[in-house]
Design a protein around this motif. Sequence first.
Motif, short mmCIF file in Angstrom:
data_model
loop_
_atom_site.label_atom_id
_atom_site.label_comp_id
_atom_site.label_asym_id
_atom_site.label_seq_id
_atom_site.Cartn_x
_atom_site.Cartn_y
_atom_site.Cartn_z
N TYR A 28 0.79 -1.22 0.00
CA TYR A 28 0.00 0.00 0.00
C TYR A 28 0.83 1.28 0.00
O TYR A 28 0.35 2.32 -0.44
N LEU A 29 2.04 1.23 0.53
CA LEU A 29 2.84 2.44 0.69
C LEU A 29 4.30 2.20 0.32
O LEU A 29 4.78 1.07 0.37
N ARG A 65 -1.03 12.16 7.09
CA ARG A 65 -0.46 13.21 7.94
C ARG A 65 -1.00 13.13 9.36
O ARG A 65 -0.26 13.28 10.33
N SER A 66 -2.31 12.91 9.48
CA SER A 66 -2.90 12.86 10.83
C SER A 66 -2.43 11.63 11.60
O SER A 66 -2.38 11.66 12.82
N THR A 67 -2.09 10.56 10.89
CA THR A 67 -1.53 9.38 11.55
C THR A 67 -0.14 9.67 12.07
O THR A 67 0.25 9.19 13.14
N THR A 68 0.62 10.47 11.35
CA THR A 68 2.00 10.77 11.72
C THR A 68 2.09 11.79 12.84
O THR A 68 2.98 11.70 13.68
N SER A 69 1.16 12.72 12.91
CA SER A 69 1.24 13.81 13.88
C SER A 69 1.40 13.37 15.34
O SER A 69 2.26 13.89 16.03
N PRO A 70 0.62 12.42 15.85
CA PRO A 70 0.82 12.04 17.25
C PRO A 70 2.12 11.26 17.48
O PRO A 70 2.58 11.12 18.61
N LEU A 71 2.74 10.78 16.42
CA LEU A 71 3.95 9.97 16.55
C LEU A 71 5.23 10.77 16.37
O LEU A 71 6.32 10.19 16.35
N TYR A 80 11.74 11.95 5.29
CA TYR A 80 10.88 10.87 4.83
C TYR A 80 10.03 11.34 3.65
O TYR A 80 9.53 12.46 3.67
N ILE A 81 9.85 10.47 2.68
CA ILE A 81 8.86 10.69 1.64
C ILE A 81 7.95 9.48 1.64
O ILE A 81 8.40 8.35 1.44
N VAL A 82 6.68 9.69 1.89
CA VAL A 82 5.68 8.63 1.93
C VAL A 82 4.85 8.74 0.67
O VAL A 82 4.25 9.78 0.40
N THR A 83 4.83 7.66 -0.12
CA THR A 83 4.10 7.65 -1.38
C THR A 83 3.01 6.59 -1.30
O THR A 83 3.31 5.43 -0.97
N ALA A 84 1.78 6.97 -1.60
CA ALA A 84 0.66 6.02 -1.60
C ALA A 84 0.60 5.29 -2.94
O ALA A 84 0.89 5.88 -3.98
N LYS A 85 0.25 4.02 -2.89
CA LYS A 85 0.09 3.23 -4.11
C LYS A 85 -1.39 3.14 -4.48
O LYS A 85 -2.27 3.49 -3.68
N ILE A 86 -1.67 2.63 -5.65
CA ILE A 86 -3.03 2.55 -6.18
C ILE A 86 -3.93 1.72 -5.26
O ILE A 86 -5.09 2.05 -5.05
N SER A 87 -3.39 0.66 -4.67
CA SER A 87 -4.19 -0.23 -3.83
C SER A 87 -4.66 0.44 -2.54
O SER A 87 -5.56 -0.06 -1.87
N THR A 88 -4.07 1.57 -2.18
CA THR A 88 -4.44 2.27 -0.95
C THR A 88 -5.87 2.80 -1.00
O THR A 88 -6.53 2.92 0.02
N VAL A 96 -5.85 2.40 6.51
CA VAL A 96 -4.66 3.11 6.01
C VAL A 96 -3.79 3.54 7.19
O VAL A 96 -2.57 3.33 7.18
N ALA A 97 -4.40 4.12 8.20
CA ALA A 97 -3.66 4.58 9.38
C ALA A 97 -2.98 3.41 10.09
O ALA A 97 -1.80 3.49 10.44
N HIS A 98 -3.71 2.33 10.29
CA HIS A 98 -3.15 1.16 10.96
C HIS A 98 -2.01 0.56 10.14
O HIS A 98 -0.96 0.20 10.69
N ASN A 99 -2.19 0.45 8.84
CA ASN A 99 -1.17 -0.11 7.97
C ASN A 99 0.10 0.74 8.02
O ASN A 99 1.21 0.21 8.09
N PHE A 100 -0.03 2.06 8.02
CA PHE A 100 1.11 2.95 8.07
C PHE A 100 1.88 2.81 9.38
O PHE A 100 3.10 2.72 9.39
#
Length: 111
Positions: A28-29, A65-71, A80-88, A96-100
Amino acid sequence: MFSKKHRLAKSKDVKLVLTRGRGFFNPYLTIKFNNSLNPFRCKVIVSTKVSKKAVVRNKLRRVLRSTTSPLLSKIKPGDYIVTAKISTVKLSNTEVAHNFQEFLKKLKLLS
């Protein structure tokens, strides 16, 4: 949205991470990571290949972004560069948040 010190905004910094950074993949990512003396800085990329609809792309960006903010205090410093894939697109926001988060734990980028 990230605060200014947590954004990877300059194009030369982005190119540096894309060329020299280590790449990690899951279905997914994609995460490109480059160690640096800077604090955690991140850019989230969701291309038009993922979805032609801007609403869908922006929603994915906001979720990541909201998943990353508390962490922020737990993630190792670097660029870091986070790229989403088509399956996301098929996943719900919580998936999505849990997977990340699980992906970051697996890569040992969370301290």
